[in-house]
Design a protein around this motif. Structure first.
Motif, PDB file in Angstrom:
ATOM      1  N   PHE A 110      -9.283  19.873   4.377  1.00  0.00           N
ATOM      2  CA  PHE A 110     -10.077  19.870   5.608  1.00  0.00           C
ATOM      3  C   PHE A 110      -9.582  20.923   6.592  1.00  0.00           C
ATOM      4  O   PHE A 110      -8.389  21.230   6.628  1.00  0.00           O
ATOM      5  CB  PHE A 110     -10.020  18.496   6.280  1.00  0.00           C
ATOM      6  N   HIS A 111     -10.520  21.439   7.382  1.00  0.00           N
ATOM      7  CA  HIS A 111     -10.136  22.375   8.436  1.00  0.00           C
ATOM      8  C   HIS A 111      -9.461  21.613   9.578  1.00  0.00           C
ATOM      9  O   HIS A 111      -9.914  20.547   9.982  1.00  0.00           O
ATOM     10  CB  HIS A 111     -11.366  23.083   8.992  1.00  0.00           C
ATOM     11  N   VAL A 112      -8.396  22.209  10.103  1.00  0.00           N
ATOM     12  CA  VAL A 112      -7.747  21.616  11.272  1.00  0.00           C
ATOM     13  C   VAL A 112      -7.817  22.595  12.455  1.00  0.00           C
ATOM     14  O   VAL A 112      -7.219  22.372  13.493  1.00  0.00           O
ATOM     15  CB  VAL A 112      -6.270  21.240  10.984  1.00  0.00           C
ATOM     16  N   CYS A 113      -8.558  23.706  12.255  1.00  0.00           N
ATOM     17  CA  CYS A 113      -8.686  24.699  13.322  1.00  0.00           C
ATOM     18  C   CYS A 113      -9.816  24.292  14.265  1.00  0.00           C
ATOM     19  O   CYS A 113     -10.680  23.496  13.897  1.00  0.00           O
ATOM     20  CB  CYS A 113      -8.974  26.069  12.722  1.00  0.00           C
ATOM     21  N   THR A 114      -9.796  24.845  15.477  1.00  0.00           N
ATOM     22  CA  THR A 114     -10.845  24.483  16.435  1.00  0.00           C
ATOM     23  C   THR A 114     -12.208  25.023  16.006  1.00  0.00           C
ATOM     24  O   THR A 114     -13.231  24.470  16.358  1.00  0.00           O
ATOM     25  CB  THR A 114     -10.525  25.026  17.840  1.00  0.00           C
ATOM     26  N   VAL A 115     -12.195  26.125  15.231  1.00  0.00           N
ATOM     27  CA  VAL A 115     -13.474  26.738  14.829  1.00  0.00           C
ATOM     28  C   VAL A 115     -14.284  25.803  13.935  1.00  0.00           C
ATOM     29  O   VAL A 115     -15.490  25.686  14.074  1.00  0.00           O
ATOM     30  CB  VAL A 115     -13.220  28.080  14.097  1.00  0.00           C
ATOM     31  N   MET A 116     -13.577  25.136  12.977  1.00  0.00           N
ATOM     32  CA  MET A 116     -14.305  24.313  12.009  1.00  0.00           C
ATOM     33  C   MET A 116     -13.701  22.928  11.860  1.00  0.00           C
ATOM     34  O   MET A 116     -13.778  22.322  10.798  1.00  0.00           O
ATOM     35  CB  MET A 116     -14.329  25.031  10.655  1.00  0.00           C
ATOM     36  N   TYR A 117     -13.089  22.429  12.916  1.00  0.00           N
ATOM     37  CA  TYR A 117     -12.308  21.187  12.870  1.00  0.00           C
ATOM     38  C   TYR A 117     -12.987  20.069  12.098  1.00  0.00           C
ATOM     39  O   TYR A 117     -14.131  19.712  12.374  1.00  0.00           O
ATOM     40  CB  TYR A 117     -12.021  20.721  14.299  1.00  0.00           C
ATOM     41  N   GLU A 147      -8.721  29.283   1.682  1.00  0.00           N
ATOM     42  CA  GLU A 147      -7.758  29.305   2.782  1.00  0.00           C
ATOM     43  C   GLU A 147      -8.428  29.755   4.083  1.00  0.00           C
ATOM     44  O   GLU A 147      -9.382  30.513   4.070  1.00  0.00           O
ATOM     45  CB  GLU A 147      -6.612  30.257   2.443  1.00  0.00           C
ATOM     46  N   CYS A 148      -7.898  29.234   5.217  1.00  0.00           N
ATOM     47  CA  CYS A 148      -8.491  29.557   6.508  1.00  0.00           C
ATOM     48  C   CYS A 148      -7.401  30.097   7.442  1.00  0.00           C
ATOM     49  O   CYS A 148      -6.409  29.414   7.713  1.00  0.00           O
ATOM     50  CB  CYS A 148      -9.141  28.323   7.113  1.00  0.00           C
ATOM     51  N   ALA A 149      -7.594  31.327   7.917  1.00  0.00           N
ATOM     52  CA  ALA A 149      -6.587  31.966   8.773  1.00  0.00           C
ATOM     53  C   ALA A 149      -6.410  31.198  10.085  1.00  0.00           C
ATOM     54  O   ALA A 149      -5.308  31.119  10.628  1.00  0.00           O
ATOM     55  CB  ALA A 149      -6.990  33.407   9.054  1.00  0.00           C
ATOM     56  N   PHE A 150      -7.507  30.624  10.582  1.00  0.00           N
ATOM     57  CA  PHE A 150      -7.420  29.880  11.849  1.00  0.00           C
ATOM     58  C   PHE A 150      -6.556  28.621  11.670  1.00  0.00           C
ATOM     59  O   PHE A 150      -5.736  28.291  12.518  1.00  0.00           O
ATOM     60  CB  PHE A 150      -8.808  29.488  12.348  1.00  0.00           C
ATOM     61  N   CYS A 151      -6.760  27.930  10.539  1.00  0.00           N
ATOM     62  CA  CYS A 151      -5.974  26.734  10.258  1.00  0.00           C
ATOM     63  C   CYS A 151      -4.494  27.088  10.109  1.00  0.00           C
ATOM     64  O   CYS A 151      -3.627  26.407  10.655  1.00  0.00           O
ATOM     65  CB  CYS A 151      -6.449  26.069   8.968  1.00  0.00           C
ATOM     66  N   LEU A 152      -4.219  28.159   9.327  1.00  0.00           N
ATOM     67  CA  LEU A 152      -2.827  28.550   9.102  1.00  0.00           C
ATOM     68  C   LEU A 152      -2.132  28.855  10.425  1.00  0.00           C
ATOM     69  O   LEU A 152      -0.957  28.563  10.611  1.00  0.00           O
ATOM     70  CB  LEU A 152      -2.759  29.765   8.169  1.00  0.00           C
TER      71      LEU A 152
HETATM   72 ZN    ZN Z   1      -9.952  26.320   9.522  1.00  0.00          ZN
END
Ligand code: ZN
Lengths: 379, 109
Positions: free
Chosen positions: B79-86, B95-100
């Motif tokens: 799951f995404h944990v970034c604000t973009v795709m939370y 992989e998601c750079a925002f999440c990392l």
């Molecule tokens: Zn993400």
């Protein structure tokens, strides 16, 4: 409305307008092309709501051989009209709108009668106040688009990521696109005579179409920006695109400021190696290649494998390497596309750890062009 | 069968395949909504368990701060944990750079 015009010149001038016209539109009149004739010349418009393109054929340019008998306007079915004009026999053709929007197109011994639509029902173009203060060379704009938009997201679930984020401040234009797996950022020079800064997101699709319109253009392109539209002006053509709504996520902090391992490659030869490795990774379910860096032994090895087909291993030629040893895995397709955008040049690849995104920069333009790829975590 | 019967049959089939497609799209929307909701519950659940562990005086020494470890776990589950795709599902576990950045980034969460 009645005029005669040089056929080849007309075909050339409307080819850009055709780019905006979609057969899939839900608004029937937008499958049409709008012709509007004044004493000064012929204005031609195409639109699919997102993109609108308008071009002007001037009566004062002798090459156009434009002779106006009487002014007026009409909307004609774009696809048929285009095909008809291309296949007409003569060097010139005459277009004459008679009653009930019926339009007679004559060339040589051929005469078509086409059912047109009332030009008054054609939607109005967006209103963007023309700005005399912002411009960019066509070549710079083409580079910016070429080197970034491929990294924009192709998925509609986060619409904002399908655009190119443009930030203009003073004479600097920064463009960044990311689909969250990789990112491309390019800084180019703009001529900005105003005190305004801009922060907008333009759909990647619009920019790709714009790039096609500019293929042989070397002029200076005027840019005007309103709340929800951007307008590019070049060579008697107006290109409008809607802007994407919403805030683009912050990307500055995604780009690492320091690194632990540094490699220098010839971009072209690295591209060939990656293409070889991906022959096998493409045959496996998770499309991943592994890079092993042994600094003391000066050895950099790229591995690809497919459980069904087999494995590949290649020692890469580096121009320089320094820092700590590292093993990192990633999707080779992102590296391939990044390298294609660099073309034939030396590049620097910098890593922080197997968990952090790594960056690629051309050696001769490190400040202005950077690409980033997220590694794949392997367990 | 008469030709026109074939045609009627064809129309009928077309109609039912369109109905099916519509239902599939509806179901996909519902499932992705439930997955997002589920992800949020998981985060909340983890927070509660953490709180419980704290109360129990659990003395584990994680490498990452608790909050980031929770996010890392969720990320690894897909799951995404970034604000973009939370909360959204990471398609093909890409992989998601925002999440990392949220999990391992230098600045605070
Ligand atoms: Zn993400």
């Amino acid at each position: 409305m009645k005029f005669t015009i040089n056929r080849n010149q007309f075909i050339k001038k409307i080819s850009n307008v055709q780019r905006a016209i979609s057969t899939k539109t839900t608004i029937p009149i937008l499958t049409g092309i709008k012709l509007e004739l004044s004493q000064e010349g012929l204005t031609i418009t195409g639109s699919d709501v997102d993109i609108s393109i308008q071009t002007f054929i001037s009566v004062s340019d002798a090459d156009n051989e434009l002779h106006i008998e009487n002014t007026g306007a009409i909307v004609l079915p774009a696809r048929f009209f285009n095909e008809i004009i291309k296949k007409l026999p003569g060097e010139q053709f005459t277009l004459n709108v008679v009653e009930n929007n019926q339009t007679i197109i004559k060339s040589g011994k051929t005469e078509f009668t086409i059912n047109g639509l009332d030009a008054n029902s054609y939607p109005r173009l967006p209103e963007v106040e023309s700005n005399e203060k912002l411009s960019i060379s066509a070549e710079m704009l083409r580079q910016l688009v070429d080197e970034t938009v491929f990294s924009a997201s192709k998925q509609e679930n986060r619409p904002i990521l399908t655009g190119l984020h443009l930030k203009i401040s003073a004479e600097k234009l920064l463009g960044v696109a990311t689909d969250s797996h990789r990112l491309a950022q390019r800084i180019v020079k703009v001529n900005n005579q105003s005190d305004n800064d801009y922060d907008i997101v333009v759909p990647a699709r619009s920019l790709k179409e714009l790039e096609h319109c500019l293929i042989e253009d070397n002029s200076e392109i005027k840019i005007s920006i309103s709340e929800n539209q951007i307008l590019f002006e070049f060579q008697n053509t107006l290109f409008y695109s809607r802007l994407l709504e919403g805030n683009y996520p912050g990307t500055d902090r995604l780009i690492p400021t320091s690194s632990d391992t540094q490699l220098t490659f010839d971009a072209k030869s690295l591209l060939q190696s990656v293409e070889r490795a991906s022959l096998l990774s493409h045959a496996s379910r998770n499309n991943v290649v592994r890079l092993a860096i042994d600094v003391n032994a000066s050895k950099v090895t790229l591995y690809g494998n497919s459980p069904e087909v087999g494995t590949v291993e290649e020692n890469l030629t580096t121009e320089a390497l320094s820092g700590a040893d590292l093993e990192i895995s990633f999707n080779p397709d992102y590296l391939k596309e990044a390298l294609q955008a660099f073309g034939d040049t030396k590049i620097e690849v910098e890593f922080t750890s197997a968990l952090h995104p790594f960056t690629l920069k051309p050696s001769d333009n490190k400040e202005n062009f950077i690409q980033l790829i997220t590694p794949v975590r392997t367990f | 069968m008469e030709q026109k019967d074939y045609y009627a049959k064809f129309e009928e089939l077309q109609q039912s395949s369109q109905d099916l497609t519509r239902k599939l799209i509806e179901m996909k929307d519902i499932i992705s909504h439930i997955l997002e909701e589920n992800a949020e519950f998981k985060i909340e659940n983890d927070h509660l368990r953490q709180r419980l562990a704290e109360i129990d005086n659990d003395k584990t020494t994680p490498q990452l701060p608790e909050a980031r470890r929770t996010l890392e776990k969720l990320y690894e589950e897909g799951f995404h944990v970034c604000t973009v795709m939370y909360g959204a599902h990471r398609e093909n576990k890409e992989e998601c750079a925002f999440c990392l950045d949220v999990i391992y980034g230098e600045r605070g969460v």
